[in-house]
Design a protein around this motif. Structure first.
Motif, PDB file in Angstrom:
ATOM      1  N   VAL A 116       0.768  -0.992  -0.130  1.00  0.00           N
ATOM      2  CA  VAL A 116       0.087   0.059   0.258  1.00  0.00           C
ATOM      3  C   VAL A 116       0.824   1.223  -0.031  1.00  0.00           C
ATOM      4  CG1 VAL A 116      -1.816   1.160   1.218  1.00  0.00           C
ATOM      5  CG2 VAL A 116      -2.028  -1.076   1.045  1.00  0.00           C
ATOM      6  N   VAL A 117       0.621   2.203  -0.605  1.00  0.00           N
ATOM      7  CA  VAL A 117       1.341   3.327  -1.061  1.00  0.00           C
ATOM      8  C   VAL A 117       0.148   4.512  -0.641  1.00  0.00           C
ATOM      9  CG1 VAL A 117       2.429   4.843  -2.452  1.00  0.00           C
ATOM     10  CG2 VAL A 117       2.753   2.397  -2.827  1.00  0.00           C
ATOM     11  N   GLU A 118       1.093   5.396   0.378  1.00  0.00           N
ATOM     12  CA  GLU A 118       0.344   6.619   0.798  1.00  0.00           C
ATOM     13  C   GLU A 118       0.975   7.915   0.095  1.00  0.00           C
ATOM     14  OE1 GLU A 118      -2.969   8.706   2.588  1.00  0.00           O
ATOM     15  OE2 GLU A 118      -2.813   6.521   2.671  1.00  0.00           O
ATOM     16  N   VAL A 119       0.306   8.537  -0.468  1.00  0.00           N
ATOM     17  CA  VAL A 119       1.152   9.976  -0.935  1.00  0.00           C
ATOM     18  C   VAL A 119       0.893  10.914  -0.140  1.00  0.00           C
ATOM     19  CG1 VAL A 119       1.048  11.778  -3.019  1.00  0.00           C
ATOM     20  CG2 VAL A 119       0.619   9.085  -3.443  1.00  0.00           C
ATOM     21  N   PHE A 120       1.869  11.860   0.276  1.00  0.00           N
ATOM     22  CA  PHE A 120       1.714  13.238   1.080  1.00  0.00           C
ATOM     23  C   PHE A 120       2.188  13.885  -0.085  1.00  0.00           C
ATOM     24  CE2 PHE A 120       4.125  16.385   3.142  1.00  0.00           C
ATOM     25  CZ  PHE A 120       3.058  16.947   4.010  1.00  0.00           C
ATOM     26  N   SER A 175       2.619  12.953  10.548  1.00  0.00           N
ATOM     27  CA  SER A 175       1.582  12.372  10.986  1.00  0.00           C
ATOM     28  C   SER A 175       0.681  11.523   9.936  1.00  0.00           C
ATOM     29  CB  SER A 175       0.458  13.656  11.111  1.00  0.00           C
ATOM     30  OG  SER A 175       0.816  14.610  12.000  1.00  0.00           O
ATOM     31  N   VAL A 176       0.884  11.700   8.501  1.00  0.00           N
ATOM     32  CA  VAL A 176       0.450  10.954   7.614  1.00  0.00           C
ATOM     33  C   VAL A 176       1.084   9.590   7.721  1.00  0.00           C
ATOM     34  CG1 VAL A 176       0.500  10.608   4.939  1.00  0.00           C
ATOM     35  CG2 VAL A 176      -0.300  12.721   6.151  1.00  0.00           C
ATOM     36  N   ALA A 177       2.492   9.645   7.801  1.00  0.00           N
ATOM     37  CA  ALA A 177       3.217   8.455   7.914  1.00  0.00           C
ATOM     38  C   ALA A 177       3.030   7.754   9.083  1.00  0.00           C
ATOM     39  CB  ALA A 177       4.838   8.786   8.015  1.00  0.00           C
ATOM     40  N   ARG A 178       2.762   8.174  10.199  1.00  0.00           N
ATOM     41  CA  ARG A 178       2.277   7.212  11.484  1.00  0.00           C
ATOM     42  C   ARG A 178       0.736   6.768  11.354  1.00  0.00           C
ATOM     43  NH1 ARG A 178       4.352  11.643  15.739  1.00  0.00           N
ATOM     44  NH2 ARG A 178       6.448  10.508  16.354  1.00  0.00           N
ATOM     45  N   ASP A 179      -0.129   7.392  10.608  1.00  0.00           N
ATOM     46  CA  ASP A 179      -1.401   7.107  10.286  1.00  0.00           C
ATOM     47  C   ASP A 179      -1.517   5.774   9.715  1.00  0.00           C
ATOM     48  OD1 ASP A 179      -2.321   9.172  12.145  1.00  0.00           O
ATOM     49  OD2 ASP A 179      -3.030  10.487  10.528  1.00  0.00           O
ATOM     50  N   CYS A 180      -0.666   5.696   8.474  1.00  0.00           N
ATOM     51  CA  CYS A 180      -0.859   4.737   7.473  1.00  0.00           C
ATOM     52  C   CYS A 180       0.279   3.748   8.074  1.00  0.00           C
ATOM     53  CB  CYS A 180      -0.632   5.348   6.203  1.00  0.00           C
ATOM     54  SG  CYS A 180       1.126   5.671   5.965  1.00  0.00           S
ATOM     55  N   GLY A 181       0.860   3.710   8.884  1.00  0.00           N
ATOM     56  CA  GLY A 181       1.729   2.709   9.375  1.00  0.00           C
ATOM     57  C   GLY A 181       2.942   2.644   8.377  1.00  0.00           C
ATOM     58  N   ALA A 182       3.295   3.564   8.014  1.00  0.00           N
ATOM     59  CA  ALA A 182       4.533   3.575   6.796  1.00  0.00           C
ATOM     60  C   ALA A 182       5.808   2.739   7.202  1.00  0.00           C
ATOM     61  CB  ALA A 182       4.957   5.083   6.497  1.00  0.00           C
ATOM     62  N   GLU A 183       6.431   2.088   6.558  1.00  0.00           N
ATOM     63  CA  GLU A 183       7.682   1.195   6.776  1.00  0.00           C
ATOM     64  C   GLU A 183       8.836   1.774   5.992  1.00  0.00           C
ATOM     65  OE1 GLU A 183       6.555  -2.753   5.737  1.00  0.00           O
ATOM     66  OE2 GLU A 183       5.445  -3.059   7.524  1.00  0.00           O
ATOM     67  N   LEU A 236      10.106   5.619   3.824  1.00  0.00           N
ATOM     68  CA  LEU A 236       9.775   6.968   3.301  1.00  0.00           C
ATOM     69  C   LEU A 236      10.399   7.110   1.883  1.00  0.00           C
ATOM     70  CD1 LEU A 236       9.809   9.576   6.031  1.00  0.00           C
ATOM     71  CD2 LEU A 236       7.873   8.255   5.090  1.00  0.00           C
ATOM     72  N   LEU A 237       9.820   7.606   0.855  1.00  0.00           N
ATOM     73  CA  LEU A 237      10.216   8.133  -0.285  1.00  0.00           C
ATOM     74  C   LEU A 237       9.982   9.475  -0.536  1.00  0.00           C
ATOM     75  CD1 LEU A 237      10.263   5.858  -3.784  1.00  0.00           C
ATOM     76  CD2 LEU A 237      10.058   8.452  -3.850  1.00  0.00           C
ATOM     77  N   GLY A 238      11.149  10.160  -0.667  1.00  0.00           N
ATOM     78  CA  GLY A 238      11.136  11.708  -1.038  1.00  0.00           C
ATOM     79  C   GLY A 238      11.318  11.892  -2.562  1.00  0.00           C
ATOM     80  N   LEU A 239      10.397  12.356  -3.140  1.00  0.00           N
ATOM     81  CA  LEU A 239      10.332  12.663  -4.454  1.00  0.00           C
ATOM     82  C   LEU A 239      10.268  14.115  -5.019  1.00  0.00           C
ATOM     83  CD1 LEU A 239      10.137  11.557  -7.530  1.00  0.00           C
ATOM     84  CD2 LEU A 239       7.758  11.318  -7.190  1.00  0.00           C
ATOM     85  N   GLY A 240      11.130  14.826  -5.553  1.00  0.00           N
ATOM     86  CA  GLY A 240      11.137  16.085  -5.922  1.00  0.00           C
ATOM     87  C   GLY A 240      12.331  16.704  -5.906  1.00  0.00           C
ATOM     88  N   GLY A 241      12.341  18.232  -5.602  1.00  0.00           N
ATOM     89  CA  GLY A 241      13.467  18.890  -5.530  1.00  0.00           C
ATOM     90  C   GLY A 241      14.041  18.777  -4.061  1.00  0.00           C
TER      91      GLY A 241
END
Length: 272
Positions: A1-5, A22-30, A32-37
């Motif tokens: 499952v992927v959650e987009v912030f 908060s988003v990472a905690r709520d979705c139980g992230a395992e 993080l992928l930082g995409l952008g500048g």
């Protein structure tokens, strides 16, 4: 499952990091992928620290205050400028205090960095130019930094920076040469894939250079300018870079002559 912030913002504000946590905690992230500048990548770095070690983001403001490895982190740059995908820093903006601050720790270097020049093809010309000048500032400041053996670190203090040493020279020279060859082309034609590849490599190499040696007066001047008039970071660096280089030249004449050559300048006096 992927959650987009998607709450990133330029010159990343502190609240964007808190929202990402908060988003990472709520979705139980395992992971993080930082995409952008650089802004998005720095948000991911800072969020990874708090997700691992708890507390508040500003608890880690400063040098070497992250106590250990952080949440699994993958960084994917879509501009060619900050080099954040390989650096030990996250620069954030405390809008309430009206000041930028940094988290500095070698633990911030990601598990993986994916540098794909194709992701920068749609980067607008103005962003391409500002990002490229940021990369040039990193390379020039790394290349002309104080020498490692003279690095003025007070006894008992630790820092991620070490001053200039031979590996920094190799990385910075290559980055400067690539920028001299490819930046104008990338700005003029965003679909020039050779230019995009050259700039992607240059930004990453410049990031590796300055994240070991440190940056200097250009970045020290840009931070308060940004807080005052909110100019993009690369634009502010570009404003100060020629003046700082002129001021630094008496202390680093050989390095400045070499920078000129790498940027395509020639003529009597450079060799001497």
């Amino acid at each position: 499952v992927v959650e987009v912030f998607d709450g990133g913002a330029p010159e990343p504000p502190l609240h964007a990091v808190e929202d990402a946590i908060s988003v990472a905690r709520d979705c139980g992230a395992e992971v993080l992928l930082g995409l952008g500048g650089g802004s998005n990548m720095d948000i991911a770095k800072a969020a990874s620290v708090v997700l691992t070690h708890g507390g508040a983001v500003k608890d880690y403001a400063g040098d070497q205050l992250v106590p250990g490895p952080i949440f699994p982190l993958i960084l994917v740059p879509t501009t060619s400028g900050t080099g954040s995908e390989v650096t030990a820093a996250a620069v954030l903006n405390d809008t309430e205090q009206g000041a930028k601050f940094s988290i500095l720790s070698n633990h911030l270097r990601p598990r993986f960095a994916v540098v794909d020049p194709l992701l920068a093809v749609s980067c607008p010309p103005a962003v391409t130019a500002a990002s490229g000048i940021d990369a040039l500032s990193h390379a020039v400041e790394g290349y002309t930094a104080i020498d490692n053996e003279s690095f003025p670190l007070p006894e008992g203090e630790r820092t991620v920076y070490q001053g200039r040493f031979p590996l920094v020279d190799l990385l910075a020279e290559r980055a400067i040469g690539l920028i001299g060859t490819h930046l104008r082309r990338a700005v003029a034609d965003g679909e020039d894939l050779e230019a995009r590849e050259g700039m992607a490599l240059a930004a990453t190499l410049a990031g590796m250079a300055f994240s070991n040696s440190g940056v200097a007066v250009v970045h020290a001047l840009e931070y308060p300018l940004n807080d005052t008039v909110h100019t993009p970071h690369g634009v502010g660096c570009g404003l100060f870079l020629p003046y700082v280089m002129r001021w630094t030249t008496p202390a680093r004449p050989r390095q400045m002559a070499r920078i000129a050559q790498l940027l395509g300048e020639a003529g009597p006096g450079l060799e001497e």
